[in-house]
Design a protein around this motif. Structure first.
Motif, PDB file in Angstrom:
ATOM      1  N   GLY A 143       0.786  -1.224   0.000  1.00 11.68           N
ATOM      2  CA  GLY A 143       0.000   0.000   0.000  1.00 11.68           C
ATOM      3  C   GLY A 143       0.817   1.272   0.000  1.00 11.68           C
ATOM      4  O   GLY A 143       0.259   2.370   0.120  1.00 11.68           O
ATOM      5  N   ARG A 144       2.143   1.158  -0.141  1.00 16.45           N
ATOM      6  CA  ARG A 144       3.022   2.319  -0.231  1.00 16.45           C
ATOM      7  C   ARG A 144       3.903   2.172  -1.472  1.00 16.45           C
ATOM      8  O   ARG A 144       3.874   1.143  -2.144  1.00 16.45           O
ATOM      9  N   ILE A 145       4.687   3.191  -1.779  1.00 15.87           N
ATOM     10  CA  ILE A 145       5.583   3.160  -2.933  1.00 15.87           C
ATOM     11  C   ILE A 145       7.018   3.211  -2.438  1.00 15.87           C
ATOM     12  O   ILE A 145       7.404   4.145  -1.723  1.00 15.87           O
ATOM     13  N   CYS A 146       7.804   2.205  -2.804  1.00 14.14           N
ATOM     14  CA  CYS A 146       9.215   2.144  -2.411  1.00 14.14           C
ATOM     15  C   CYS A 146      10.098   2.577  -3.575  1.00 14.14           C
ATOM     16  O   CYS A 146       9.839   2.228  -4.735  1.00 14.14           O
ATOM     17  N   VAL A 147      11.143   3.323  -3.260  1.00 10.87           N
ATOM     18  CA  VAL A 147      12.109   3.820  -4.237  1.00 10.87           C
ATOM     19  C   VAL A 147      13.502   3.552  -3.688  1.00 10.87           C
ATOM     20  O   VAL A 147      13.748   3.732  -2.489  1.00 10.87           O
ATOM     21  N   ALA A 148      14.432   3.125  -4.570  1.00  7.21           N
ATOM     22  CA  ALA A 148      15.804   2.873  -4.121  1.00  7.21           C
ATOM     23  C   ALA A 148      16.761   3.022  -5.291  1.00  7.21           C
ATOM     24  O   ALA A 148      16.416   2.748  -6.442  1.00  7.21           O
ATOM     25  N   GLY A 149      17.983   3.436  -4.975  1.00  6.68           N
ATOM     26  CA  GLY A 149      19.028   3.523  -5.986  1.00  6.68           C
ATOM     27  C   GLY A 149      18.820   4.683  -6.937  1.00  6.68           C
ATOM     28  O   GLY A 149      18.129   5.654  -6.648  1.00  6.68           O
ATOM     29  N   GLY A 150      19.445   4.575  -8.112  1.00  7.56           N
ATOM     30  CA  GLY A 150      19.394   5.627  -9.112  1.00  7.56           C
ATOM     31  C   GLY A 150      20.608   6.530  -9.047  1.00  7.56           C
ATOM     32  O   GLY A 150      21.519   6.339  -8.236  1.00  7.56           O
ATOM     33  N   GLN A 151      20.620   7.530  -9.921  1.00  9.64           N
ATOM     34  CA  GLN A 151      21.690   8.522  -9.944  1.00  9.64           C
ATOM     35  C   GLN A 151      21.166   9.847  -9.410  1.00  9.64           C
ATOM     36  O   GLN A 151      20.052  10.268  -9.730  1.00  9.64           O
ATOM     37  N   ARG A 152      21.998  10.517  -8.625  1.00  6.24           N
ATOM     38  CA  ARG A 152      21.617  11.783  -8.003  1.00  6.24           C
ATOM     39  C   ARG A 152      22.203  12.982  -8.726  1.00  6.24           C
ATOM     40  O   ARG A 152      21.767  14.112  -8.494  1.00  6.24           O
ATOM     41  N   GLY A 159      25.928   5.480  -8.790  1.00  2.93           N
ATOM     42  CA  GLY A 159      24.606   5.356  -8.206  1.00  2.93           C
ATOM     43  C   GLY A 159      24.573   5.770  -6.748  1.00  2.93           C
ATOM     44  O   GLY A 159      25.582   6.156  -6.155  1.00  2.93           O
ATOM     45  N   THR A 160      23.379   5.687  -6.172  1.00  4.64           N
ATOM     46  CA  THR A 160      23.188   5.966  -4.758  1.00  4.64           C
ATOM     47  C   THR A 160      22.608   4.735  -4.078  1.00  4.64           C
ATOM     48  O   THR A 160      21.937   3.917  -4.717  1.00  4.64           O
ATOM     49  N   ALA A 161      22.871   4.605  -2.793  1.00  6.23           N
ATOM     50  CA  ALA A 161      22.298   3.516  -2.000  1.00  6.23           C
ATOM     51  C   ALA A 161      21.049   3.967  -1.253  1.00  6.23           C
ATOM     52  O   ALA A 161      20.408   3.165  -0.576  1.00  6.23           O
ATOM     53  N   ALA A 162      20.686   5.249  -1.400  1.00  2.68           N
ATOM     54  CA  ALA A 162      19.575   5.812  -0.636  1.00  2.68           C
ATOM     55  C   ALA A 162      18.243   5.209  -1.068  1.00  2.68           C
ATOM     56  O   ALA A 162      18.009   4.939  -2.247  1.00  2.68           O
ATOM     57  N   ALA A 163      17.356   5.017  -0.088  1.00  4.02           N
ATOM     58  CA  ALA A 163      16.024   4.466  -0.339  1.00  4.02           C
ATOM     59  C   ALA A 163      15.002   5.243   0.481  1.00  4.02           C
ATOM     60  O   ALA A 163      15.321   5.797   1.542  1.00  4.02           O
ATOM     61  N   GLU A 164      13.763   5.283  -0.014  1.00  4.70           N
ATOM     62  CA  GLU A 164      12.691   5.986   0.685  1.00  4.70           C
ATOM     63  C   GLU A 164      11.347   5.378   0.319  1.00  4.70           C
ATOM     64  O   GLU A 164      11.242   4.591  -0.632  1.00  4.70           O
ATOM     65  N   VAL A 165      10.316   5.741   1.077  1.00  5.08           N
ATOM     66  CA  VAL A 165       8.994   5.165   0.872  1.00  5.08           C
ATOM     67  C   VAL A 165       7.945   6.269   0.960  1.00  5.08           C
ATOM     68  O   VAL A 165       8.052   7.178   1.794  1.00  5.08           O
ATOM     69  N   PHE A 166       6.934   6.197   0.086  1.00  2.00           N
ATOM     70  CA  PHE A 166       5.851   7.181   0.049  1.00  2.00           C
ATOM     71  C   PHE A 166       4.595   6.579   0.653  1.00  2.00           C
ATOM     72  O   PHE A 166       4.169   5.482   0.278  1.00  2.00           O
ATOM     73  N   ASP A 167       4.009   7.305   1.589  1.00  3.78           N
ATOM     74  CA  ASP A 167       2.752   6.912   2.219  1.00  3.78           C
ATOM     75  C   ASP A 167       1.679   7.880   1.743  1.00  3.78           C
ATOM     76  O   ASP A 167       1.693   9.062   2.109  1.00  3.78           O
ATOM     77  N   ALA A 168       0.753   7.392   0.899  1.00  6.38           N
ATOM     78  CA  ALA A 168      -0.271   8.266   0.327  1.00  6.38           C
ATOM     79  C   ALA A 168      -1.195   8.826   1.399  1.00  6.38           C
ATOM     80  O   ALA A 168      -1.677   9.961   1.282  1.00  6.38           O
ATOM     81  N   ASP A 169      -1.460   8.057   2.449  1.00  4.92           N
ATOM     82  CA  ASP A 169      -2.340   8.536   3.516  1.00  4.92           C
ATOM     83  C   ASP A 169      -1.716   9.710   4.268  1.00  4.92           C
ATOM     84  O   ASP A 169      -2.403  10.661   4.647  1.00  4.92           O
ATOM     85  N   LYS A 170      -0.404   9.650   4.475  1.00  2.00           N
ATOM     86  CA  LYS A 170       0.295  10.730   5.175  1.00  2.00           C
ATOM     87  C   LYS A 170       0.746  11.827   4.218  1.00  2.00           C
ATOM     88  O   LYS A 170       1.094  12.931   4.650  1.00  2.00           O
ATOM     89  N   GLY A 171       0.777  11.494   2.914  1.00  2.00           N
ATOM     90  CA  GLY A 171       1.125  12.495   1.912  1.00  2.00           C
ATOM     91  C   GLY A 171       2.588  12.863   1.855  1.00  2.00           C
ATOM     92  O   GLY A 171       2.931  13.964   1.409  1.00  2.00           O
TER      93      GLY A 171
END
Length: 401
Positions: A143-152, A159-171
């Protein structure tokens, strides 16, 4: 999109069974299904939707926030509920040269996030990424969106090792623990409730990794010894590129799976269908002519039974000079939909048009009773009929209403 003269578009018989329960599409239940992807035609990006039930493409509209004369690349398109999210990316200024070819110049790395409400037909803005990035892994998970890696950064291929998650309910976005490897051009997929970041160009974040140790020792070694040590780097990097990192949402930790991808070339797309991971190609060859399935116990990929595409009349009807411009796949129930575009000559003035074809593969079909493959030539709504060569700058996702 253009059509092949004399070929009537045939609508597939379609029964909505919902998208994969592993989080790679919209919600379950019956209803209308739309497969969304972002294209570039000339100097702008647009979101378009293929509806399997009507066998029709329609143009949703241009991406908000992308200036005129610019295109967005390396972003993610992912579905969560009724919404299609467009996340991050690399903004490029697009200019047309004297020979008619487009030339793109990098401008910025974006953290912008917009979403399209597929039910209401409205665009909205969301909180931006904590770390702007492009060419990263992304997938819905729990129920959330996970993102990881990529170029900054636009300077240098790292690449980057950073990761984050989006919670639509919390916005908003929340930071996740970093991966043990820096990766870009990696692929994200949720399987068995865990977020998998597969392949890509990778290097360990640990100073004790073989690649890092070899590089440090080579810097201080005599020339002959330095050359021998540097020969270790490609092998070490290949081992990291063939691995996957898996985030366990319940435990909040990353685990690494060595050799999960097996190839030195990053994957093009991996999807989960009925508890299985499927792939159709890599970054150098997005379509290999068959579907491959992953065996988690043996940690190997193999060709799925009966998945080799037979000769299709619609493909045979294309002119010999036709070139495939894009190829992406989406999951709808047990079906894999392959959306493909072919560049063909338009008239005698040297122009081009794009012919759209759709191939579907039923992963649950019994070949003795029903052929697993079918092909269709979609129609395009009148507002979207354009000549020109289209480019696909994202993978696609499915939404069920």
């Amino acid at each position: 999109m253009g059509s092949l003269d004399g070929d009537a578009a045939t609508s597939p018989s379609f029964s909505s069974t919902g998208s994969s329960g592993d989080g790679n599409g919209g919600g379950g239940g019956g209803g209308r299904v739309g497969i969304y992807a972002c294209f570039a035609l000339g100097g702008s990006n647009s979101l378009e939707c293929y509806e399997p039930g009507a066998n029709t493409w329609r143009r949703v509209g241009e991406l908000p926030g992308v200036p005129d004369g610019h295109v967005l690349k390396g972003f993610a398109v992912v579905a969560l509920g009724d919404f299609v999210y467009v996340i991050g990316g690399r903004l490029c200024r697009r200019e047309r040269g004297g020979g008619g070819e487009y030339r793109d110049t990098d401008v910025d790395v974006r953290g912008d996030v917009v979403r399209y409400d597929a039910r209401r037909g409205e665009w909205g803005r969301c909180a931006p990424l904590l770390v702007p990035r492009f060419d990263f892994a992304c997938a819905p998970c729990g129920g959330r969106i996970c993102v990881a890696g990529g170029q900054r950064s636009l300077s240098g291929a790292r690449g980057t090792a950073a990761a984050e998650v989006f919670d639509a309910d919390k916005g908003g976005w929340s930071r996740l623990p970093d991966m043990s490897t820096r990766r870009y051009k990696c692929v994200g997929v949720t399987w068995h409730g865990r977020f998998h970041v597969v392949g890509g160009f990778a290097e360990s974040t640990s100073s004790s990794s073989p690649a890092a140790a070899a590089a440090d020792e080579a810097a201080a070694a005599p020339p002959g010894r330095a050359t021998a040590l540097l020969l270790l780097l490609p092998q070490s990097s290949a081992l990291e590129r063939s691995s996957a990192e898996v985030f366990d949402c319940a435990r909040g930790v990353w685990e690494i799976i060595p050799g999960m991808w097996q190839l030195d070339v990053p994957p093009n797309q991996i999807v989960a269908v009925a508890g299985r991971l499927l792939s159709s190609g890599d970054c150098l060859n997005s379509w290999k002519g068959h579907v491959e399935v992953y065996d988690g116990e043996l940690n190997i990929w193999s060709i799925m039974d009966h998945s080799a595409m037979p000769d299709m009349p619609l493909l045979a009807a294309l002119p010999p000079s036709a070139q495939r411009r894009y190829h992406t796949m989406a999951v709808v129930g047990n079906q894999l939909y392959f959306l493909a575009g072919y560049q063909v000559a338009a008239g005698g003035d040297g122009g081009f048009r794009t012919v759209s074809l759709v191939h579907s593969f039923d992963t649950s079909a019994n070949p003795g009773l029903m052929p697993p493959w079918r092909s269709f030539q979609p129609t395009m709504d009148q507002d979207g009929v354009e000549d020109g060569s289209k480019e696909l700058f994202s993978q696609c996702c499915s939404v069920q209403l």
